[in-house]
Scaffold this active site. Structure first.
Site, PDB file in Angstrom:
ATOM      1  CB  SER A 138      23.189  12.256 -33.860  1.00  0.00           C
ATOM      2  OG  SER A 138      24.455  12.666 -33.738  1.00  0.00           O
ATOM      3  CE  LYS A 158      25.171  14.294 -36.301  1.00  0.00           C
ATOM      4  NZ  LYS A 158      26.149  13.381 -35.646  1.00  0.00           N
ATOM      5  CE1 TYR A 198      26.117  18.176 -36.051  1.00  0.00           C
ATOM      6  CE2 TYR A 198      27.789  18.853 -34.245  1.00  0.00           C
ATOM      7  CZ  TYR A 198      26.852  17.672 -35.122  1.00  0.00           C
ATOM      8  OH  TYR A 198      27.268  16.521 -34.537  1.00  0.00           O
ATOM      9  CE1 TYR A 230      25.725   7.925 -33.815  1.00  0.00           C
ATOM     10  CE2 TYR A 230      25.021   6.727 -32.003  1.00  0.00           C
ATOM     11  CZ  TYR A 230      25.084   7.794 -32.453  1.00  0.00           C
ATOM     12  OH  TYR A 230      24.391   8.821 -31.752  1.00  0.00           O
ATOM     13  CB  VAL A 268      25.182  11.293 -27.673  1.00  0.00           C
ATOM     14  CG1 VAL A 268      26.375  10.611 -28.586  1.00  0.00           C
ATOM     15  CG2 VAL A 268      25.292  12.688 -27.981  1.00  0.00           C
TER      16      VAL A 268
HETATM   17  N1  GLN Z   1      26.003  16.982 -30.624  1.00  0.00           N
HETATM   18  C1  GLN Z   1      26.614  15.723 -30.539  1.00  0.00           C
HETATM   19  C2  GLN Z   1      28.060  15.998 -31.163  1.00  0.00           C
HETATM   20  O1  GLN Z   1      28.313  16.356 -32.305  1.00  0.00           O
HETATM   21  C3  GLN Z   1      25.922  14.822 -31.177  1.00  0.00           C
HETATM   22  C4  GLN Z   1      26.247  13.576 -31.514  1.00  0.00           C
HETATM   23  C5  GLN Z   1      25.514  12.513 -31.256  1.00  0.00           C
HETATM   24  O2  GLN Z   1      24.464  12.434 -31.093  1.00  0.00           O
HETATM   25  N2  GLN Z   1      25.934  11.115 -31.943  1.00  0.00           N
HETATM   26  O3  GLN Z   1      29.129  15.321 -30.723  1.00  0.00           O
END
Ligand code: GLN
Length: 322
Positions: free
Chosen positions: A62, A65, A188, A240, A258
């Site tokens: 993530s 992003k 993505y 988060y 994550v």
């Molecule tokens: N690729 C992961 C997902 O879309 C990314 C999530 C994350 O790092 N929070 O579930």
């Protein structure tokens, strides 16, 4: 005053035994990682590097992003992008299904999956290859070397990503993304599966801290006009449903992923990253949180610490030069 390198080594030693939390399980490929991996990196805006621990790559997840949002800002500008993706923190988990604004149908912000998928869908390019190449070129400029997508993680996300597919279809239903749903999801997942080291993340954060100019190459990777927007959403939405607590305790814009990375920006001073795969219930790296709390306290990084705290990092830098 102890040198920055010595302090990072102390922190690494102090938190290595901490084994609370669990490695992300929902993407099969992520569950295979060695949970004891641990790295801390700082890169200053003038390119000085401090690094301790694991120097091997992991997938960015993530944290990507943040950078995709920067590219979408460059492609469309703030006003157009705001019509498609909001900037409101959710207080919900990152992969929440339900959050599309009642009236506008916009996802809340670009740091949760819905908003990130919508952002990725807006990237310019004639076909999927061109869009991927634009993304890779952007990441290459941030880290100042070639970058690669981890194919196993990409495939693993693709076959297990029913939740993201559901989010994308919901947004398609409200006309918030175009009909190329699978292509958008692939892109993505490719951005999430990009391989970076902890030092790469610190370098990327240092580029943001340096108003978009890469500290080593001097290349202007993102316009200074967009830094304000990027750092604002990181500050309010990057951690988060711990974002408020993070802002209160650590007080600098950050983004978590994550795979266990946390990347943070100390404006005009440095980029910092910690990598350690065991996560707490919010999905943030357990050791990462501890290390950042100590770094912020020791060097006075909190943006609203109006005492002389802020000078402590420059003093430590001077002490490190000797
Ligand atoms: N690729 C992961 C997902 O879309 C990314 C999530 C994350 O790092 N929070 O579930």
């Amino acid at each position: 005053m102890t040198s920055i390198q010595a302090f990072l080594e102390t922190l690494h030693e102090r938190y290595q035994p901490l084994s609370d939390g669990t490695v992300a399980q929902y993407i099969p490929e992520l569950a295979k990682v060695d949970p004891d991996r641990f790295a801390i990196s700082i890169v200053t805006v003038d390119g000085q590097r401090f690094q301790v621990g694991d120097s091997q790559p992991f997938t960015i997840q993530s944290i990507s992003k943040v950078f995709t949002y920067g590219l979408a800002l460059a492609d469309h500008g703030r006003d157009r992008l705001l019509k498609k993706v909001g900037v409101e923190p959710t207080g919900d988990p990152f992969n929440s299904l339900i959050r599309l604004d009642e009236a506008s149908k916009r996802p809340d912000n670009p740091m949760v999956n819905a908003g990130a998928i919508a952002t990725t869908s807006l990237l310019k390019g004639n076909d999927p290859t061109e869009r991927l190449n634009r993304l890779l070129e952007m990441f290459r400029q941030y880290v100042d070397r070639e970058v690669h997508v981890d194919i196993s993680t990409f495939m693993s996300e693709r076959v297990s990503g029913h939740r993201n597919r559901a989010i994308a279809h919901l947004m398609r239903n409200f006309n918030m993304i175009d009909e190329h749903i699978e292509e958008t999801l692939d892109l993505y997942y490719q951005q999430c599966s990009l391989l970076v080291t902890c030092e790469d993340l610190a370098m990327m954060a240092a580029t943001l801290a340096n108003q978009g100019r890469q500290p080593l190459s001097g290349v202007q990777v993102v316009s200074p006009d967009h830094i304000r927007d990027i750092l604002s959403v990181m500050y309010t939405c990057g951690m988060y449903n711990f974002a408020g607590e993070w802002a209160y305790r650590v007080g600098i814009p950050a983004k978590s992923g994550v795979s266990g990375g946390i990347m943070a920006v100390v404006p005009n001073q440095a980029g910092i990253a910690v990598f350690s795969p065991r996560l707490d219930k919010n999905g943030n790296s357990v050791r990462g949180l501890k290390v950042f709390e100590e770094l912020s306290r020791t060097y006075g990084f909190h943006l609203f610490d109006l005492s002389m705290g802020r000078c402590r990092f420059s003093q430590a830098l001077k002490a490190s030069e000797k």
